[in-house]
Design an enzyme around this catalytic site. Structure first.
Site: not given
Ligand SMILES: Nc1ncnc2c1ncn2[C@@H]1O[C@H](COP(=O)(O)OP(=O)(O)O)[C@@H](O)[C@H]1O
Lengths: 251, 601, 83, 83
Positions: A108, A217, A219
């Protein structure tokens, strides 16, 4: 020991020695938001997360680096524009381009910083619908040979989190053609293009495959119960990929 | 310069107390308290601090019930109760949680994006000032009719502002409400909730103690933002013919606030501050007088040391400025160096303003000359208090008698399959029942990696301790129509709904914060609604065994003389031993074959 | 105090989502004279004192290096304005 | 094709977080000549044909009504540029 156990930003003291022995840096700029999440993902993959402060110029001997999401310096000028000039970024750019080819993942805002730093081509502009958008997003793995994608099957579809305002990937036609021809489109949007990105591009890699950037994302999709649809863990593969890559098992 | 010495010898100077929102009796009281006329700077302080918004002068007498109607059981987990920036509830294992809900209604009407954004910013600073790390936000919203042109102006700006600020802070948005009703056309409600967690030893209170300790202002520079806003916002009405009275809007800088959060947590971790206060409405007036009033001595500050964004500000304006993203702290001399190192690390600007004294006076100087010399309690705590008259409105009986059942539609209820289907579809398509994902998709619900439930579930759930899975659930609810029909029971229903939403998620309800959005307290009908709602809420809290730990009162929500429906928004906090046990509101893809039960009456 | 104005516009070949939204909104408000709209940025840099050639050169360099991203934007103007 | 340029700046008394972030970054890159930076917007409206007084008036009105938010911004300039 200080009085409190509430961890500060960049304070990810790994409880036990990491399984792999690998040390992966997570860069924190003023305005970075997803650094703890990135560190958690790294720990869950079995490595040690090492905090890297934007103002330092020492990579602390890390084996790889994640530049996490957020709004560095508020992103008021352009996403990533000011962060690019941090001392830590010069070190990362040099290490990524060196013979050692330090693996670098930009997520991002991290992706935006990598394009502003010219480690990756193109740039991001405002989403075509002009709004911030947070959703569970399906991606196709278009290149499973990079340092950050080798644990996925070629063409595999994964669901991770997308959340951004300036996520529309743009580059000139020549660059886009080259990216496609050289297999450097690493991830593409499936089903619906959530921001108007050229050619549905969600993430790209450099020619060597050590530097990868993407808008969604991974994560945020590593722990069941806290990711897409309360179950998704499709993002963990990014972090196990780099470990595999580091121990020499890359495809 | 209007110094205290000058004021003493010029008793007959005309002062703009009425323009600043004070009433004759209030101004007379200021003169009595001081034993002389106030200086311009003192007048600025008293006028903002004695405004409805800051002093709760119309509601305080009623709000006491939240403190009075408490059982031993309700006190058990309350570490900090009503009165501080936000209440603190014990979660066990050394963890505590703090949460609070506040309104930013008028600023949002004027400038939707910035008004709503700074609403999030303000409530988050309340949470930081308790010593906590903020972990989530929520946003109960009410707007006018969905097809009114002005609704589009306000709603899109407000939603973008809430998202723009909250997303930039890295705080997941885990729930809220969206209600359309024409009663809110000229007066939308934007309430914002923040929740934070801390270790017990990190709890900080807003007080200035210890003679010789230094007072420091840090964060953004002070500009002309919202000058007069605090008092004007909560006085009778906006008067467009007097532009000087119109509040200047505040523009938020979420990046600065994110840096402030991390910087404050570092200060707490190093035990570098003795007391801390966020700057919101009434800015430095509020911070200095509250810190000094809560402390055991006095305070002396030099106002020319305040870092300014606009060098033309007068002392009074500096005292009233509502510039965002600022904090004030009390630091002991031995921690000055470490404090400055933390500021430098985060590139946060700061200036030392003065120190804590043992005089019991708040003294503010301008270039060495005394311009404020007051007992801080008279500014911060012993303001005017009103027992406003209230009575059950004459129209209440007629309103209650006017039921759906007695209407024509009520007499011809749908009965055939086709009619029932049409009714169901119509109901589902009504704006207040529609899917809200177009809003919630503009909010980051994942950041932090601890969100166990968020929209579209009935409660938001956040994991607090990653080792044990311990966490909290939060829900906000209100029903202005029920409360209009019956304020006592309507407020209780809001509480019950929030309680149910938290309980059905699997959490044990523990504490309440409320935002009471009402019309003018000078209207005896409205005052009755407020009194009844507070009575109802406090009675129900006692029955359910959950204490109110904080909240906010927003009055004068009306267009002309037409008030909004009384809208007490109730936020409920519950606890999970392990958020793994949470129950979502809908069934998941893998729930095939499970049975469905309907419980209750 | 003199200021240096720097104007940055999206490159013509890059689609400008904000400009597109504006060009869509204008006719709804009765403004029908405009066939295209592009939204860029205007920076005003305040200089304490006189604007020397060297300071102007700094502004030009800052415009290229920081204030614009050459992949998507052009610096269309750098000029001094007096108050 | 002629264009009308509209420049919009944050009001001087209003906080400009954008400008603040930039003024903080400039010295780190060695640009030390600037004491303040404010970031505003530049719009370019393309007109097919000639820019009449009436079209210019439309642009001025659009600048006030749509392109700027009068609560926090000022329209500082509306002018015609030829290509
Ligand atoms: N303004 C808002 N901000 C954040 N979440 C919201 C907002 N409005 C509604 N939601 C969320 O959307 C979901 C559906 O809302 P709603 O229809 O009001 O629920 P219910 O009818 O079950 O009370 C809930 O999870 C609620 O928290």
């Amino acid at each position: 020991m200080s009085a409190t156990e509430l961890p500060l930003i960049g304070d990810y003291s790994t409880p036990a020695a990491a399984l792999s022995g690998a040390r992966i840096g997570v860069v924190t700029f003023p305005g970075t938001l997803d650094d703890r999440d990135a560190a958690r993902a790294i720990r869950m993959a079995g490595a040690e997360a090492v905090s890297l402060w934007h103002g330092d110029a020492d990579l602390s001997n890390v084996d790889a680096v994640v530049i996490p999401g957020g709004f560095s310096y508020g992103d008021y000028l352009r996403a990533g524009a000011i962060a690019r000039f941090a001392p830590m970024m010069s070190k990362i750019v040099d290490a990524a381009n060196s013979d050692a080819k330090l693996p670098v993942l930009g997520i991002c805002n991290g992706f935006q910083i990598l394009t502003e730093s010219h480690l990756l081509p193109g740039s991001m502009i405002k989403n075509d619908h002009l709004k911030f958008l947070c959703r569970d997003q399906v991606l196709r793995v278009e290149n499973n040979t990079t340092a950050w994608s080798n644990q996925y099957a070629q063409g595999e579809e994964i669901t991770i989190v997308l959340k951004n305002q300036d996520g529309q990937y743009v580059a000139d036609e020549k660059t886009l053609d080259a990216l496609e021809a050289e297999g450097r489109v690493a991830f593409s949007y499936v089903g619906w293009n959530p921001n108007g990105s050229r050619r549905n591009i969600a993430g790209i890699t450099n020619a060597a495959g050590n530097v990868v950037g993407l808008m969604p994302h991974p994560e945020h999709a590593v722990e069941a119960g806290f990711g897409p649809d309360h179950t998704g863990t499709d993002g963990l593969g990014f972090f196990t990929s780099v470990l595999t890559h580091l121990v020499g098992g890359q495809k | 310069m209007d110094t205290v010495a000058n004021a003493a010898v010029t008793p007959d100077t005309e002062l703009p107390w009425a323009e600043l929102g004070l009433k004759q009796n209030e101004f007379d009281e200021v003169v009595k308290v001081l034993g002389r006329r106030p200086t311009a700077a003192e007048l600025a302080m008293y006028s903002v601090m004695w405004s409805e918004h800051c002093s709760y002068k119309s509601s305080k007498n009623h709000l006491r019930q939240f403190g009075d109607k408490v059982s031993e059981e309700m006190k058990k987990d309350m570490l900090v109760g009503i009165g501080e920036n936000a209440g603190v509830t014990n979660l066990g294992d050394g963890w505590a949680v703090t949460f609070k809900i506040e309104s930013h209604n008028s600023p949002t009407m004027i400038e939707p994006y910035q008004g709503a954004a700074t609403g999030i910013g303000g409530i988050v600073r309340d949470i930081i000032s308790m010593g906590a790390r903020p972990v989530a936000v929520m946003d109960p919203l009410r707007f006018g009719a969905i097809d009114h042109p002005d609704t589009a102006r306000v709603i899109h700006g407000a939603v973008a502002g809430i998202g723009g600020y909250g997303n930039s802070l890295g705080l997941p948005n885990i729930g809220g409400e969206m209600v359309f009703d024409s009663v809110y056309q000229g007066n939308p409600l934007v309430n914002a909730l923040a929740v934070g967690v801390m270790r017990h030893e990190d709890i900080r209170l807003a007080n200035a103690s210890g003679k010789g300790n230094k007072v420091v202002l840090f964060g953004a520079r002070t500009g002309g933002d919202g000058i007069g806003g605090a008092s004007i916002l909560s006085s009778e009405s906006f008067d467009d013919t007097k532009p000087s009275k119109r509040p200047a809007v505040q523009v938020g800088d979420p990046f600065a606030e994110k840096v402030l959060i991390e910087c404050c947590l570092e200060l707490f971790k190093g035990s570098l501050v003795e007391g801390i206060q966020d700057l919101g409405a009434a800015g430095i007036s509020c911070a200095t007088s509250e810190l000094a009033s809560n402390g055991d001595g006095g305070m002396e500050v030099e106002l020319t040391s305040v870092l300014l964004r606009d060098p033309t500000l007068t002392p009074g304006e500096i005292l009233m400025s509502e510039s965002q993203e600022r904090m004030m702290a009390v630091v002991s001399p031995e921690n000055i160096e470490a404090f400055e190192a933390t500021m430098d690390k985060w590139a946060v600007e700061y200036s030392w303003l003065g120190e804590v004294t043992d005089t019991g006076r708040l003294i503010i100087k301008w270039d060495g000359e005394v311009i404020v010399d007051v007992d801080p309690r008279t500014v911060a705590h012993d303001g005017p208090l009103y027992d406003r008259p209230y009575a059950r409105p004459e129209w209440q009986d007629a309103l209650q008698a006017d039921t759906f059942k007695s209407s024509e539609a009520g007499a011809n209820l749908p009965s055939t399959g086709a009619e029932l289907k049409a009714a169901l579809v119509e109901l589902m398509a009504s704006p207040n029942m529609c899917d809200k994902s177009w809003i919630t998709n503009q909010y980051d619900r994942y950041v932090g990696g601890n969100t166990a439930l968020a929209s579209p579930d009935d409660a938001g759930v956040i994991r607090v301790d990653e080792k044990t899975g311990m966490g909290v659930a939060l829900a906000t609810d209100a029903n202005g129509r029920y409360t209009f029909l019956d304020p006592y029971h309507g407020a209780q229903l809001a509480l019950a709904e929030a309680y149910r939403n938290v309980a059905t998620s699997g959490a044990v309800p523990m504490a309440v914060s409320d935002c009471l959005n009402f019309g003018s307290p000078e209207d005896s009908d409205v005052m009755w609604q407020l009194a009844e709602a507070i009575r109802g809420l406090s009675d129900a809290c006692l029955v359910l065994g959950v204490p109110v730990t904080g909240g906010n009162v927003s009055l004068y929500n009306q267009t002309g003389s037409t008030p909004i429906h009384p809208t007490p928004v109730v936020a409920m906090l519950g606890k999970f031993d392990d958020v793994d046990r949470r129950t979502p509101s809908g069934w998941r893809a893998d729930a095939d074959g499970q049975a469905l039960y309907l419980l209750g009456t | 105090m003199p200021r240096i104005v720097v104007d940055v516009m999206p490159k013509p070949e890059i689609l400008d989502p904000q400009g597109k939204a504006i060009v869509g909104a204008l006719p709804r408000l009765g403004f029908t004279a405009f066939s295209q709209v592009r939204q860029g940025k205007r920076f005003e840099l305040t200089v304490d004192g006189e604007v020397t050639e060297e300071i102007l050169a700094q502004a030009r360099e800052a415009a290229e290096k920081l204030l614009s991203n050459p992949v998507i934007e052009d610096v269309v103007n750098v000029e001094v304005v007096a108050d």
